[in-house]
Design an enzyme around this catalytic site. Sequence first.
Site, PDB file in Angstrom:
ATOM      1  N   ASP A   1      -5.729   4.344  10.522  1.00  0.00           N
ATOM      2  CA  ASP A   1      -5.052   4.260   9.219  1.00  0.00           C
ATOM      3  C   ASP A   1      -4.528   2.855   8.944  1.00  0.00           C
ATOM      4  OD1 ASP A   1      -3.332   5.471  11.408  1.00  0.00           O
ATOM      5  OD2 ASP A   1      -1.768   4.800  10.039  1.00  0.00           O
ATOM      6  N   ASN A   2      -4.593   1.976   9.931  1.00  0.00           N
ATOM      7  CA  ASN A   2      -4.234   0.569   9.745  1.00  0.00           C
ATOM      8  C   ASN A   2      -5.456  -0.340   9.770  1.00  0.00           C
ATOM      9  OD1 ASN A   2      -1.521   1.254   9.658  1.00  0.00           O
ATOM     10  ND2 ASN A   2      -1.223   0.951  11.844  1.00  0.00           N
TER      11      ASN A   2
ATOM     12  N   ASP B   1      13.049   8.920   5.479  1.00  0.00           N
ATOM     13  CA  ASP B   1      13.746   8.651   4.221  1.00  0.00           C
ATOM     14  C   ASP B   1      12.902   7.844   3.238  1.00  0.00           C
ATOM     15  OD1 ASP B   1      13.831   6.063   5.249  1.00  0.00           O
ATOM     16  OD2 ASP B   1      15.977   6.078   5.642  1.00  0.00           O
TER      17      ASP B   1
ATOM     18  N   GLY C   1       3.944   7.446   3.286  1.00  0.00           N
ATOM     19  CA  GLY C   1       5.235   8.088   3.489  1.00  0.00           C
ATOM     20  C   GLY C   1       6.394   7.316   2.903  1.00  0.00           C
ATOM     21  N   ARG C   2       6.167   6.046   2.573  1.00  0.00           N
ATOM     22  CA  ARG C   2       7.239   5.243   1.966  1.00  0.00           C
ATOM     23  C   ARG C   2       6.668   4.179   1.036  1.00  0.00           C
ATOM     24  NH1 ARG C   2       9.208   0.773   6.303  1.00  0.00           N
ATOM     25  NH2 ARG C   2       7.293   0.521   7.468  1.00  0.00           N
TER      26      ARG C   2
ATOM     27  N   ARG D   1      -8.606   2.614   3.701  1.00  0.00           N
ATOM     28  CA  ARG D   1      -8.542   2.528   5.146  1.00  0.00           C
ATOM     29  C   ARG D   1      -9.629   3.406   5.763  1.00  0.00           C
ATOM     30  NH1 ARG D   1      -2.593   1.684   5.848  1.00  0.00           N
ATOM     31  NH2 ARG D   1      -1.674   1.734   3.772  1.00  0.00           N
TER      32      ARG D   1
ATOM     33  N   GLY E   1      -0.799   9.580   5.087  1.00  0.00           N
ATOM     34  CA  GLY E   1      -0.501   9.225   3.704  1.00  0.00           C
ATOM     35  C   GLY E   1       0.660   8.259   3.574  1.00  0.00           C
TER      36      GLY E   1
ATOM     37  N   ASP F   1      -0.410  -3.876   7.402  1.00  0.00           N
ATOM     38  CA  ASP F   1       0.645  -3.183   8.140  1.00  0.00           C
ATOM     39  C   ASP F   1       1.152  -3.996   9.333  1.00  0.00           C
ATOM     40  OD1 ASP F   1       0.903  -0.988   6.470  1.00  0.00           O
ATOM     41  OD2 ASP F   1      -0.761   0.061   7.408  1.00  0.00           O
TER      42      ASP F   1
ATOM     43  N   ARG G   1       3.579  -5.319  -2.149  1.00  0.00           N
ATOM     44  CA  ARG G   1       2.417  -5.739  -1.363  1.00  0.00           C
ATOM     45  C   ARG G   1       1.176  -5.824  -2.244  1.00  0.00           C
ATOM     46  NH1 ARG G   1       1.196  -2.694   4.145  1.00  0.00           N
ATOM     47  NH2 ARG G   1       0.641  -0.938   2.811  1.00  0.00           N
TER      48      ARG G   1
END
Length: 529
Positions: A258-259, A132, A99-100, A191, A97, A268, A184
């Site tokens: 996932d990419n 983070d 994450g950022r 994906r 998922g 990515d 982006r």
Amino acid sequence: MTETVPSTTAVGAPTLDDGYARDLDGLYVPWRPSPAPAPAAVRLNTELADDLGIDPRWLGSPEALAVFSGSVIPDGTRPIAQAYAGHQFGGFVPMLGDGRAALLGEVIDRGGRRRDIALKGSGATPFSRGGDGKAALGPVLREYLLGEAMHALGIPTTRALAAVRTGETVFRDAGPVPGAVLTRVASSHLRVGTFEFAVRREGVIDRLADYAIARHYPEAADAADPYLALLRAVVEAQARLIADWMGVGFIHGVMNTDNTTISGETIDYGPCAFLEAYDPRTVFSSIDHGGRYAFGNQPAIMQWNLSRFAETLVGLSAQLPGPNGEPKGPDAVIEEMIEVLNGFAGRYAELRNRNLADKLGLDDPDPTLTEGFLTLLETRGADHTGAFRALSAIPARLAAVDSAGAEAPVTGPTTDRVDDPADALRTILGPGDTAALDAWLADWTAALGDAPDRLRARTAAMQAVNPIYIPRNHLVEEALTAATAGDTQPFTALLDVLADPWTERPGLDRYATAAPVEVTACYRTFCGT
């Protein structure tokens, strides 16, 4: 740091649709980006904004800066963090998922296409897995730079609308660095990993597959088996993409499922790099210890990824009626899908051979000539981009020599050559088997023919597919290091050069020159998370 476009009076934010959130409940969580304490624009993409139907005056406004830093959510917008799974270096991870990242929504561009607008580096989400959720300025500018370079090269790619400093400091292995957010733009963020996540949840995969068809391949909806048609379309799109990558020497570096997009766009830009010394075994990614994603492995890895995609569609196709009116069943569907997947290698080879023929100026693919040239590059460790570009100039020089009534000595002992049209190529190839090179040049020039007008046309055609400027790895690192330290001039200069990779311009020799061998030998790329 300075803005590309001066701040102006806001003329209105673009209207963002929420089609993904509306249609695909269960594949995301609602999530708001983290606000930035002191946003400042580093680069704004006015050309892309215009393509999206966004007024460039708004792009340069304080309101836009607030939106693109995650500080303000436009009215009516429902930002989300997308859920997906993925095979990473061959091992399945059931929950990855965003994450950022946060998907703000979608716009309809001037061509009538639906495009995602998402923030990357906008803070932790439920998928952050202890991270983070922030992004450092260097990786943000790398993605901006590489996406724009690939776009200029004509390769399908996500692109950056804005790069914004947040005013925060983030901590990475190298220590404290400036934080940033990338805006982006993508045809979608669907994906293979999205499908791998959906198929493991009840009542989701059918909605996802139908959504993907409607958004990317609407013609598949009219097929007797829309899901088989979807697979066939994605196989075609990815065969084209990988052939494009191989043609310019691009190494993605982390081709996990996932990419891998359903649309066929490059996405990515983490540990990516460009090939210099030609070697199919080339790996730059610091995490690819076994060379799984080496340059020459990319076609086979994509076929593997597509097999994982096909597995998610079997259940949907199996329910559809077969020739006898009964459900086709999984066995019949698997047989059909294997046939489609097996077609990837042949289709990729066809596209790759056509691309190589164009790069060599040939009317038709000639495996002997193409493999012969690649072998010369590999055995001599020659620069991939520079060698093809130098080769491009030879037909026009042969025409000039012929027109002058002199001989064009591209064969025979080196000491006998005077004004050899292939001198630039010989310089790039460096020392090696002179007889092998002379023999290849003789066969190649024979295939080109000797009509001067035709030779000049071949040079023009070859230079249209053999770039002179690519994102040279050492120059990318130089630009990102300077930008992180507060000087964006090298980044801006490199971005401007890469906006036109085909036209040679005075004073730009360093942008067309490979890094010293000792630099490339120890060069490593990192994910940037």
